[in-house]
Structure formats: C-alpha cells, structure tokens
Design a protein around this motif. Structure first.
Motif, short mmCIF file in Angstrom:
data_model
loop_
_atom_site.label_atom_id
_atom_site.label_comp_id
_atom_site.label_asym_id
_atom_site.label_seq_id
_atom_site.Cartn_x
_atom_site.Cartn_y
_atom_site.Cartn_z
N GLU A 34 -0.68 -2.02 -5.15
CA GLU A 34 -0.34 -0.84 -4.36
C GLU A 34 1.17 -0.81 -4.09
O GLU A 34 1.80 0.24 -4.16
N LYS A 155 -2.90 6.64 -10.15
CA LYS A 155 -3.71 6.85 -8.96
C LYS A 155 -4.41 8.20 -8.96
O LYS A 155 -5.10 8.54 -8.00
N ASP A 168 -4.25 7.88 -2.01
CA ASP A 168 -3.31 7.82 -3.12
C ASP A 168 -2.01 8.53 -2.74
O ASP A 168 -2.04 9.58 -2.10
#
Length: 196
Positions: A34, A155, A168
């Motif tokens: 992430e 994403k 996202d």
C-alpha cells in the motif's frame, strides 16, 4: 576434563518463531505494498501537476500565445502526456484545444528511456476517460479547462477510473480558467473530496 553442555533451540521454540514471523508478514507485506502504491501515485501526480503548472506559467509569462496538456489513457495501460505550444501566427488561426499536429507550432516531449521518441508514460495511473485536454491562452482569455479523475491502475480493475466503495487512492486534478491547479483526494470516510 570437563564437558561443555551445548543447548540448541527446541522444536517448539522454532515453531513459535516461525509463527510470529508468519503473523508479522501477513500484517506487514500488504502495508508495504500500500505504501509503495501511494509513493508511485504521489510521484506521478507531482510530475503531472508540475507539467500543467509549467504550461500555465509559460502562457502567463507570454512565452507563447497558447499551450496545452493532452492526456491519453492508453487503453488503461498507463497514462501518456503530451505538451503543445502555439505562437502568434497559429494562434490567430487556431484557438481550439484540439490535439492535431498541424494546429500547433511545437510539441514538448517528456521522454522516458522506454519511449524516447514522443511520449512520457506514467505507467501507474489511469484517467476516468479515454482522453483529457487542458489548454491555456495568453491573458487566459480563451481557455479549455476542467477536471479529470485519476487512480492507480493496480488498485482499479476497470480500464478507466471509477469511484468504487473501497479505500483505493482516487484523485481529482482540477485546472481552473485562471490557470490555477489543484489536486483533491477522495475521502471514503467523509464521502468528500479533500485538498491535497
């Protein structure tokens, strides 16, 4: 002669260590990914913002009569950005924001090592549409501005960005008539666009 006792790890101790490492990797690896996605997105967004601002500044400083930034979603395979400029002669004839070679005096290219001919590719980003254009004219009297949404292609599984009910990263690039630019990020918690 005295023997020295050597003690090693027991099987249970090894299993405990392996279990702890497994838990750490389950938590840490997604967070690292992430973070990498966020960093990739920020890098590309800053580059895009810089390109748009430079064109706006060039027109505001009377270096050219008109300039444009043209985005191509490249069929969902990243973003292609092209910058064009128009001098006085072409500006008298063409005052539209079309992406036609014959209507512009020059094209400023942002070359990457993989595509050194014409374009710079922002491989991590998608638009919410196939193409988008931002143009600025001298004294900002004729402008074709607006906004476009951008997302990280990893994403978002669509070929173009669509706001979905997840966390996202999703951004909005706004180019105003005055030449002012800004990025907004969508907050799913607040259900609102927030200034970046």
């Amino acid at each position: 002669m005295q023997l020295i006792k050597q003690k090693g790890f027991s099987l249970i101790e090894l299993l405990v260590v392996i279990a702890v490492l497994g838990v750490i990797s389950i938590v840490a690896v997604p967070n690292i990914r992430e973070w990498l996605v966020k960093k990739e997105m920020e890098k590309d967004l800053n580059t895009i913002m810089s390109i748009v601002k430079n064109v706006s500044n060039d027109i505001g400083n009377n270096l050219y009569e008109m300039g444009g930034v043209f985005f191509d979603n490249n069929n969902g395979n990243g973003l292609i950005v092209k910058v064009r400029y128009r001098g006085p002669d072409k500006y008298r004839t063409f005052q539209t924001c079309n992406n036609n070679d014959s209507e512009w005096d020059g094209v400023e290219t942002y070359s990457s090592s993989s595509e050194s001919e014409h374009y710079s590719t922002f491989s991590n980003i998608r638009l919410d549409r196939a193409t988008a254009n931002f143009c600025f004219s001298k004294n900002f009297t004729v402008n074709f501005t607006g906004n476009v949404s951008l997302c990280h292609k990893e994403k978002n599984t669509n070929s173009t960005c669509q706001l979905v009910n997840t966390n996202d990263p999703y951004y909005d690039l706004i180019v105003q008539r005055t030449g002012r630019t800004q990025f907004l990020k969508y907050s799913y918690a607040q259900k609102a666009w927030l200034q970046q």
